[in-house]
Design a protein around this motif. Structure first.
Motif, short mmCIF file in Angstrom:
data_model
loop_
_atom_site.label_atom_id
_atom_site.label_comp_id
_atom_site.label_asym_id
_atom_site.label_seq_id
_atom_site.Cartn_x
_atom_site.Cartn_y
_atom_site.Cartn_z
N ASN A 3 69.22 13.19 -70.75
CA ASN A 3 69.05 13.92 -69.49
C ASN A 3 68.73 12.95 -68.37
O ASN A 3 68.12 11.90 -68.59
CB ASN A 3 67.91 14.93 -69.61
N THR A 4 69.09 13.31 -67.16
CA THR A 4 68.75 12.48 -66.00
C THR A 4 67.32 12.72 -65.55
O THR A 4 66.84 12.04 -64.66
CB THR A 4 69.70 12.77 -64.82
N TYR A 5 66.64 13.68 -66.17
CA TYR A 5 65.23 13.92 -65.84
C TYR A 5 64.51 14.50 -67.04
O TYR A 5 65.14 14.99 -68.00
CB TYR A 5 65.10 14.88 -64.65
N GLU A 14 62.42 11.66 -63.01
CA GLU A 14 63.84 11.32 -62.88
C GLU A 14 64.03 9.97 -63.55
O GLU A 14 63.24 9.04 -63.35
CB GLU A 14 64.23 11.26 -61.41
N ASP A 16 67.48 8.51 -64.33
CA ASP A 16 68.88 8.07 -64.38
C ASP A 16 69.05 6.59 -64.05
O ASP A 16 70.03 5.97 -64.46
CB ASP A 16 69.73 8.91 -63.43
N LYS A 21 64.11 5.48 -71.16
CA LYS A 21 63.85 6.87 -70.80
C LYS A 21 62.48 7.32 -71.32
O LYS A 21 61.82 6.59 -72.06
CB LYS A 21 64.95 7.78 -71.38
N GLN A 75 63.14 4.11 -58.91
CA GLN A 75 62.90 5.34 -59.68
C GLN A 75 61.42 5.73 -59.65
O GLN A 75 61.07 6.88 -59.39
CB GLN A 75 63.34 5.14 -61.12
#
Length: 239
Positions: A3-5, A14, A16, A21, A75
């Protein structure tokens, strides 16, 4: 595809732009750090800003976060700005070494780090992941030298490391007069392997360190343990 978040109860990460991650062991670490009474906290190697945001949620502390990777800097800054605690979160887009050269603020009550830690494993073809996961620009010695200068006398240094690297860090810490006060061994599931050590260091008189075990899932490898649910209930949407 990740997932991007990652959505928590009170904030969103977030991710991405970041090679690393949100992962379960980092969430356990962020929730386990004792922030009671802390007024100043430093997060070394902030990445997405996850740990800073987790401790901000449970404290009133002012939090400095150091991050050298340009993508992660962007980010983390975005995640901080979008959070309810933006006024207490400060991103420093420099290396720890450069940050140390200009550090003139009060000592920290807590220094925490989930550093690049794989000393003994093969590297990935992905250079961004290598920088995030393998020691290189940020060395254990740098963390200890900074903590020696900038941790309050009653402060605590928290590390999240694999078992082999944790053993090495402990040896180096003794050379800098840091004593291991507690280790939490984190297991993927009951009966599984230990994947991480959460280490707590102090400069107080040495004592036999407390050792605890923490299991993320039950033996079925699917069901979260009650201890995991209790620890993460302030953060995870499903609890």
């Amino acid at each position: 595809m990740p997932n991007t978040y990652f959505q928590f109860k009170q904030f969103r990460i977030e991710q991405d732009k970041c090679a690393m991650k949100v992962c379960t062991d980092s969430c356990v670490f962020g929730a386990a750090v004792d922030v009671a009474g802390a007024q100043r906290i430093l997060d070394i190697g902030a990445g997405t800003g996850l740990l800073s945001l987790m401790v901000a949620q449970r404290s009133q502390a002012f939090i400095d976060a150091v991050e050298i990777n340009p993508e992660a800097q962007v980010q983390a800054a975005e995640n901080f700005a979008a959070s309810p605690w933006a006024e207490r979160l400060y991103l420093h887009p420099v290396s720890l070494q450069k940050f140390a050269e200009n550090h003139q603020v009060e000592p920290y009550d807590i220094i925490l780090s989930n550093p690049p830690f794989f000393l003994f494993s093969l590297k990935s073809p992905d250079s961004a992941k290598n920088a995030a996961k393998h020691t290189g620009e940020l060395l254990f010695e740098d963390i200890l030298l900074f903590a020696k200068q900038c941790l309050a006398p009653t402060g605590k240094l928290y590390l999240l490391l694999p078992p082999a690297e944790a053993a090495l860090f402990r040896k180096l810490a003794l050379l800098h007069n840091f004593n291991l006060a507690e280790t939490t061994e984190v297991y993927t599931y009951r009966g599984g392997k230990c994947i991480r050590h959460i280490q707590t260091y102090t400069v107080s008189l040495p004592v036999a360190p407390a050792v605890k075990q923490f299991f993320i899932r039950e033996e079925d490898k699917v069901t979260y343990t009650s201890e995991f649910a209790l620890l993460l209930q302030e953060y995870y949407l499903q609890f």
